[in-house]
Design a protein around this motif. Structure first.
Motif, PDB file in Angstrom:
ATOM      1  N   ARG A 143      45.005  39.361  35.457  1.00  0.00           N
ATOM      2  CA  ARG A 143      45.142  40.520  34.574  1.00  0.00           C
ATOM      3  C   ARG A 143      44.313  40.326  33.298  1.00  0.00           C
ATOM      4  NH1 ARG A 143      45.315  44.488  36.500  1.00  0.00           N
ATOM      5  NH2 ARG A 143      46.042  45.449  34.558  1.00  0.00           N
ATOM      6  N   ARG A 144      44.240  39.081  32.824  1.00  0.00           N
ATOM      7  CA  ARG A 144      43.435  38.815  31.627  1.00  0.00           C
ATOM      8  C   ARG A 144      41.955  39.040  31.907  1.00  0.00           C
ATOM      9  NH1 ARG A 144      42.901  32.909  28.588  1.00  0.00           N
ATOM     10  NH2 ARG A 144      41.421  33.594  26.965  1.00  0.00           N
ATOM     11  N   LEU A 145      41.498  38.536  33.049  1.00  0.00           N
ATOM     12  CA  LEU A 145      40.093  38.765  33.409  1.00  0.00           C
ATOM     13  C   LEU A 145      39.802  40.248  33.607  1.00  0.00           C
ATOM     14  CD1 LEU A 145      39.478  35.842  35.944  1.00  0.00           C
ATOM     15  CD2 LEU A 145      38.721  35.997  33.558  1.00  0.00           C
ATOM     16  N   ALA A 146      40.738  40.986  34.212  1.00  0.00           N
ATOM     17  CA  ALA A 146      40.534  42.412  34.425  1.00  0.00           C
ATOM     18  C   ALA A 146      40.448  43.165  33.106  1.00  0.00           C
ATOM     19  CB  ALA A 146      41.659  42.989  35.280  1.00  0.00           C
ATOM     20  N   ALA A 147      41.288  42.733  32.108  1.00  0.00           N
ATOM     21  CA  ALA A 147      41.232  43.379  30.793  1.00  0.00           C
ATOM     22  C   ALA A 147      39.896  43.142  30.118  1.00  0.00           C
ATOM     23  CB  ALA A 147      42.382  42.866  29.912  1.00  0.00           C
ATOM     24  N   GLN A 148      39.235  42.007  30.404  1.00  0.00           N
ATOM     25  CA  GLN A 148      37.927  41.701  29.834  1.00  0.00           C
ATOM     26  C   GLN A 148      36.773  42.258  30.674  1.00  0.00           C
ATOM     27  OE1 GLN A 148      37.871  37.456  29.507  1.00  0.00           O
ATOM     28  NE2 GLN A 148      39.485  37.378  27.946  1.00  0.00           N
ATOM     29  N   HIS A 196      46.535  48.768  41.431  1.00  0.00           N
ATOM     30  CA  HIS A 196      46.563  48.987  39.987  1.00  0.00           C
ATOM     31  C   HIS A 196      45.221  48.604  39.342  1.00  0.00           C
ATOM     32  CE1 HIS A 196      47.968  49.254  35.898  1.00  0.00           C
ATOM     33  NE2 HIS A 196      47.714  47.964  35.693  1.00  0.00           N
ATOM     34  N   GLY A 197      44.611  47.513  39.818  1.00  0.00           N
ATOM     35  CA  GLY A 197      43.314  47.124  39.280  1.00  0.00           C
ATOM     36  C   GLY A 197      42.235  48.159  39.591  1.00  0.00           C
ATOM     37  N   LEU A 198      42.275  48.687  40.819  1.00  0.00           N
ATOM     38  CA  LEU A 198      41.312  49.753  41.156  1.00  0.00           C
ATOM     39  C   LEU A 198      41.531  50.990  40.302  1.00  0.00           C
ATOM     40  CD1 LEU A 198      41.326  49.429  45.066  1.00  0.00           C
ATOM     41  CD2 LEU A 198      39.579  48.613  43.471  1.00  0.00           C
ATOM     42  N   TRP A 199      42.788  51.307  40.026  1.00  0.00           N
ATOM     43  CA  TRP A 199      43.101  52.456  39.158  1.00  0.00           C
ATOM     44  C   TRP A 199      42.503  52.258  37.769  1.00  0.00           C
ATOM     45  CZ3 TRP A 199      46.205  56.961  39.785  1.00  0.00           C
ATOM     46  CH2 TRP A 199      46.517  57.622  38.589  1.00  0.00           C
ATOM     47  N   GLU A 200      42.661  51.060  37.246  1.00  0.00           N
ATOM     48  CA  GLU A 200      42.140  50.810  35.904  1.00  0.00           C
ATOM     49  C   GLU A 200      40.612  50.872  35.862  1.00  0.00           C
ATOM     50  OE1 GLU A 200      45.443  47.939  33.764  1.00  0.00           O
ATOM     51  OE2 GLU A 200      43.823  47.024  34.939  1.00  0.00           O
ATOM     52  N   ARG A 201      39.957  50.375  36.926  1.00  0.00           N
ATOM     53  CA  ARG A 201      38.492  50.384  36.918  1.00  0.00           C
ATOM     54  C   ARG A 201      37.916  51.787  37.066  1.00  0.00           C
ATOM     55  NH1 ARG A 201      39.032  45.477  39.920  1.00  0.00           N
ATOM     56  NH2 ARG A 201      38.736  46.574  41.898  1.00  0.00           N
ATOM     57  N   THR A 202      38.672  52.676  37.657  1.00  0.00           N
ATOM     58  CA  THR A 202      38.171  54.040  37.858  1.00  0.00           C
ATOM     59  C   THR A 202      38.804  55.052  36.923  1.00  0.00           C
ATOM     60  OG1 THR A 202      39.838  54.398  39.593  1.00  0.00           O
ATOM     61  CG2 THR A 202      37.670  53.586  40.284  1.00  0.00           C
TER      62      THR A 202
END
Length: 285
Positions: free
Chosen positions: A56-61, A114-120
């Motif tokens: 989650r930290r890497l995804a936020a960055q 959830h990660g795909l949602w955040e990226r798009t």
């Protein structure tokens, strides 16, 4: 908007962690001391949480680490394997334990969604602009469809009117032809009658002795062309120059070519436009 994907992922993770800890305690508690079983269960859940937090930290960055992802899925598969092994070795409720063995994998899949949602994900301003563009495109398409329907209706009305007018013209022409045919038949019957010749003779003989009237039907069809009248003899160049000069200086100031040509034609003179312009140039020069 993130709550739509993060809340199910958090709930599924919590349930799978509790379920994994409980299964480890029940399954290994009989074989090893319960503190050891608790450490094993917390180790599995702790490794899962650690890798999840780091992901989650890497995804936020805006970053991504494949090794961390592999480790996280390994902990998820390990937890699922523990649940499946417990379900297979359980004496009672084996089916129920096996039915919930997929929860760790499902939790990892929800975090992936959830990660795909955040990226798009887009900002409200961008979403509003997209909605505006799509609405504008729908409006233009609707206007184009309405214009095409109106043009088609107008063309249909025009064709109907033209067809009806053509039908009326055809009916009038047919009626006129029928009337002319009856009139022609009447004239022909009158000419060919037995008493027609005697009646015409009795009328014309007292007026012009020795002449017998002959009555022909009027011509109904193409007529012979009338021969053209002989044109006046063409003027010579000198005579043409003299006439042009005379007409040009008939008024003061001198006439223009257009006025001279009009008076030339009105005076009954004949000359081609080319010869008339050549004579004008010779006179003016």
């Amino acid at each position: 908007m993130n709550a739509k994907t993060v809340l199910p992922a958090v709930a599924m993770t919590a349930v799978s962690m509790v379920l994994t800890l409980a299964v480890v305690m029940m399954w290994l508690g009989t074989a090893v001391p319960w503190p050891v079983a608790l450490v094993v269960g917390l180790g599995i859940d702790g490794g899962w949480l650690a890798t999840l937090a780091y992901e989650r930290r890497l995804a936020a960055q805006g970053d991504h680490s494949t090794p961390v992802t592999v480790v996280g899925w390994s902990f998820g598969l390990l937890a699922a394997g523990v649940l499946i092994a417990h379900a297979l070795t359980a004496d009672e409720s084996a089916g129920a334990w096996l039915a919930v063995a997929w929860l760790p994998i499902a939790a990892k899949a929800l975090w992936l969604v959830h990660g795909l949602w955040e990226r798009t994900a887009l900002t409200p301003a961008a979403l509003g602009a997209i909605r505006g563009i799509r609405q504008e495109a729908r409006d233009e398409a609707a206007v184009a469809r309405a214009r095409l329907r109106a043009e088609a209706s107008t063309e249909e009305t025009r064709l109907t009117a033209v067809t009806e007018a053509g039908a009326r013209v055809a009916r009038v022409q047919a009626k006129t032809a029928q009337t002319l045919s009856r009139a022609w038949s009447t004239l022909e019957n009158a000419r060919d009658g037995e008493d027609t010749g005697r009646a015409l003779t009795s009328v014309t003989r007292p007026v012009t002795p020795g002449v017998t009237a002959h009555w022909d039907l009027p011509v109904w069809g193409p007529s012979e062309p009338v021969p053209a009248l002989e044109s006046a003899p063409a003027l010579s160049d000198d005579a043409l120059d003299a006439v042009v000069d005379q007409i040009r200086h008939s008024q003061d100031p001198a006439l223009s070519y257009r006025e001279m040509a009009a008076r030339f034609r009105a005076g009954g003179h004949a000359a081609s436009e080319v010869r008339l312009r050549a004579a004008w140039k010779r006179v003016v020069a």
